[in-house]
Design an enzyme around this catalytic site. Structure first.
Site, PDB file in Angstrom:
ATOM      1  N   SER A   1       0.854  -1.179   0.000  1.00 12.25           N
ATOM      2  CA  SER A   1       0.000   0.000   0.000  1.00 12.25           C
ATOM      3  C   SER A   1       0.896   1.237   0.000  1.00 12.25           C
ATOM      4  O   SER A   1       1.860   1.320   0.764  1.00 12.25           O
ATOM      5  CB  SER A   1      -0.881  -0.010   1.249  1.00 12.25           C
ATOM      6  OG  SER A   1      -1.676   1.152   1.298  1.00 12.25           O
TER       7      SER A   1
ATOM      8  N   SER B   1      -2.286  -7.768  -3.518  1.00  7.26           N
ATOM      9  CA  SER B   1      -2.142  -9.208  -3.775  1.00  7.26           C
ATOM     10  C   SER B   1      -0.888  -9.757  -3.104  1.00  7.26           C
ATOM     11  O   SER B   1       0.082 -10.102  -3.775  1.00  7.26           O
ATOM     12  CB  SER B   1      -2.158  -9.519  -5.274  1.00  7.26           C
ATOM     13  OG  SER B   1      -1.326  -8.683  -6.024  1.00  7.26           O
TER      14      SER B   1
END
Length: 197
Positions: A34, A106
């Site tokens: 992130s 992911s």
């Protein structure tokens, strides 16, 4: 699992769609922490592809969770299902002759490999958006790292949940070293070299 279903072959083949679109259809699967810049680079790259006349769509992790995957949480099983669904949707876009750009953390290699297995060898392009945890935390564009460090967000990748960096990605984009524009241009050059566009 449904048993009373029958597969119907399409009247238009993927090869025909690729010929009409004058491009090779494939998935460019952006993975990274992130704040690494996945969505930013993915959208800049997609804009460049579109401006060159290519058929492209972006599937973004946050956006998909507003609709298709709004019923999923962030525990390991939900993350696996999130990626499985996106993989299946991506495959449909590839069959429709589109270039698909996905931007998903992911975090698990096995999940990314599951998506890769859905597609032909030349239809999956793993793009590791490489950025150190320290830099992602410094950027913290959504304020998520601060909340994760405070214990307000459980199962947060890189803090309280693992991130498995790709072992052999097709390309690595270092967003600490290169600008968004430079990263997008790197990808355009690679697709042109492979004659995909």
């Amino acid at each position: 699992m449904s048993t009373n279903i029958t597969w119907h072959d399409a009247s238009i083949t993927t090869a025909e769609r690729r010929e009409q679109n004058k491009q090779h259809s494939l998935v460019l699967w952006f993975t990274g922490l992130s704040g690494a810049g996945k969505s930013t680079v993915a959208n800049a790259f997609a804009r460049k592809l579109f401006d060159l006349g290519n058929q492209v769509t972006v599937l973004d992790g946050d956006n998909v969770r507003h609709g298709l995957n709004k019923d999923l949480g962030f525990d390991e099983d939900s993350r696996k299902e999130n990626i499985r669904r996106v993989g299946e949707v991506s495959k449909l876009f590839v069959e429709a002759g589109q270039i698909v750009v996905t931007a998903f953390i992911s975090p698990y290699q096995a999940d990314r490999d599951t998506v890769r297995a859905l597609l032909a060898e030349d239809e999956f392009f793993e793009v590791f958006v490489d950025c150190s945890l320290e830099e992602c935390e410094r950027r913290d564009p959504k304020g998520l790292y601060e909340k994760a460090r405070a214990g307000q967000i459980p199962n947060f990748t890189g803090i309280s949940a693992p991130y498995e960096a790709p072992v052999k990605p097709e390309v690595t984009l270092n967003t600490e070293k290169y600008s968004v524009e430079e990263c997008a241009e790197q990808l355009i050059a690679i697709l042109q070299e492979k004659k995909y566009i």
